[in-house]
Design an enzyme around this catalytic site. Sequence first.
Site, short mmCIF file in Angstrom:
data_model
loop_
_atom_site.label_atom_id
_atom_site.label_comp_id
_atom_site.label_asym_id
_atom_site.label_seq_id
_atom_site.Cartn_x
_atom_site.Cartn_y
_atom_site.Cartn_z
N THR B 203 -87.10 3.87 39.22
CA THR B 203 -87.78 5.16 39.33
C THR B 203 -88.97 4.98 40.26
O THR B 203 -89.63 3.95 40.23
CB THR B 203 -88.28 5.59 37.94
OG1 THR B 203 -87.15 5.86 37.12
CG2 THR B 203 -89.17 6.82 38.01
N ASP B 234 -87.85 11.11 31.19
CA ASP B 234 -89.26 11.53 31.25
C ASP B 234 -89.72 11.98 32.63
O ASP B 234 -90.71 12.70 32.74
CB ASP B 234 -90.17 10.40 30.77
CG ASP B 234 -90.09 9.18 31.67
OD1 ASP B 234 -88.96 8.79 32.05
OD2 ASP B 234 -91.14 8.62 32.02
N GLY B 257 -87.24 6.15 29.39
CA GLY B 257 -87.73 7.53 29.36
C GLY B 257 -87.89 8.14 27.99
O GLY B 257 -88.81 8.93 27.76
#
Lengths: 342, 342
Positions: B203, B234, B257
């Site tokens: 990410t 998330d 997440g």
Amino acid sequence: MLRSMSFLVLSCFSALVFAKQPIAIVIHGGAGTINKSQLTEAQEQAYHATLKHAVDTGYAVLERGGSSVDAVTEAVLIMENSPLFNAGKGAVYTYDEGHELDASIMRGDNLMAGAASGLTHIKNPVLLARAVMERSEHVMLSGAGAEQFAKEQGLELVDNSYFDTEFRYEALKKAKQSMQKLPHQAQNYRLKAPWQPEWNMGTVGAVAIDRSGLLTAATSTGGMTAKRYGRIGDAPIIGAGNFADNASCAVSATGHGEFFIRYRVASDICARVKYQGISAAKAADQVIQQELAKVGGTGGVILIDHKGQISWSFNTEGMYRAKRTEGGVAVTEIFKDSPSLP
Amino acid sequence: MLRSMSFLVLSCFSALVFAKQPIAIVIHGGAGTINKSQLTEAQEQAYHATLKHAVDTGYAVLERGGSSVDAVTEAVLIMENSPLFNAGKGAVYTYDEGHELDASIMRGDNLMAGAASGLTHIKNPVLLARAVMERSEHVMLSGAGAEQFAKEQGLELVDNSYFDTEFRYEALKKAKQSMQKLPHQAQNYRLKAPWQPEWNMGTVGAVAIDRSGLLTAATSTGGMTAKRYGRIGDAPIIGAGNFADNASCAVSATGHGEFFIRYRVASDICARVKYQGISAAKAADQVIQQELAKVGGTGGVILIDHKGQISWSFNTEGMYRAKRTEGGVAVTEIFKDSPSLP
């Protein structure tokens, strides 16, 4: 003799344990421009009756020693199954004349949470949120994938038309008429389409504390009338439209979702309780009456703090709401000028 | 003469105004089990080079007086376009061998925010998140609806296969093999499938402060390898994987997440800064090294507080990261034992 002694000891023990935490539940059915002139006497009575039914049902779960997870689920189910609220049956229409529902649930002991968004065939979105929390490794599922999971979990599916109501269809027509008056570009993405609380009102939620002291919050909604583009509001966003933490408070929100996401309303209220040591009632007023009100974010919250204190706060003309605390009876209120909480 | 006097006055004025806030930018490219044994020398150099390119590009925007919104957008774009990270090109595979991307952006002055989830054809999800923030009345759009909005906004669309990489496909195969070893029921909804940071790592995010003092945070991801059921992590959740508030701090997160949602990580860090008056660095360590670590939530954050102080915190072996502050050069780091921040 021994058996009856044991029974007595057990009963006393239970009474002691069970006396630990007074139970309480508070629910809402949406906040907005609600005043006497807009509701007939019959409508008003229908709202009071359904709110009472929902809060009493949740309370009964708590009273017989059930968990706050069960209590908020049961209370929300009743409101989802009523056409009076914008959740489950009675959900608002999307721009394309369908319905897309969202829901969430969170428990305050271990911060487990479940949420689902963009649902079109799940009769009771709160049950899917709960299944996500309890039977998946995820927190948030969406769209067709969420419904696939729901099928595997044996949840009840319905045709999208199940959610239809005449009242909400009229609201869609009015919303579209209003959108047509906007410049073409604004129509496209509703940049300037005014938020009309009366088109969207009716998100439901419940917050409860059980005898073990467990706080749980649940929220369910059909979202925003004439919504497009797979819009997700605050209801399924943990920390925005729903939050529970035994260390601070549990909150369910209703209102103009975009503001509630940006101001992470539910988690901000709990953060103020946790880090500033203020009461949940004061924290809620700071966020709803000050922070949100000054930027035009309309809506409200219901909450219970870690001491079991119930409160609510809304900056709209009214909020459908009800509460019931240990040993008391259900109190249901609609308008702003209802007697305030003790 | 008058013209050159005016120029001089303007320049001095600009210098004064521009001297107000030292600029800074910090970026990440994912946290996880990263150690020397897992990266070849060439891979390590490739990561350093791309991180440097991204942070320098963002810094250049700030240096020429650009906004932190532009700076984080530019930095994230470079990482989205690189196959090294789990965002844009190089996104992980879903269970069904496709890619579903999420992104978000938030600015700290007016708390405007934009997010999009479940994207399958948007080349650069951060641009869609930004379009949602700047050109819609919504905060969060999802799935096909979000892509319809992207088309109307003229964003670049690609075939889903654009996101393919051999490396991520191998990770999917490994993930599925691991899932097959689980009991049948657990396979169904991955109840007990272990989170494997190395399958999901990458990410990306960027946080910056510009000369006006504006904080902005952006996050972009392909999510979790073998994800199903329209899982939302998330990254697109305002307050979880991304948050910015000039009154406290701006945060971009990366990690498992589900934990970051339940612990509303980004907004909790900023709440601690705002309500407890502690530094962002300390708040981040409390949340990442204590709260998350004790429940097994792996990952990390990058952040800048309202005074312009950069920090990062991660509880994994490594986090791809880089920073550049006023007048300095880019610093890029990968492993835990990299020299810590001054």
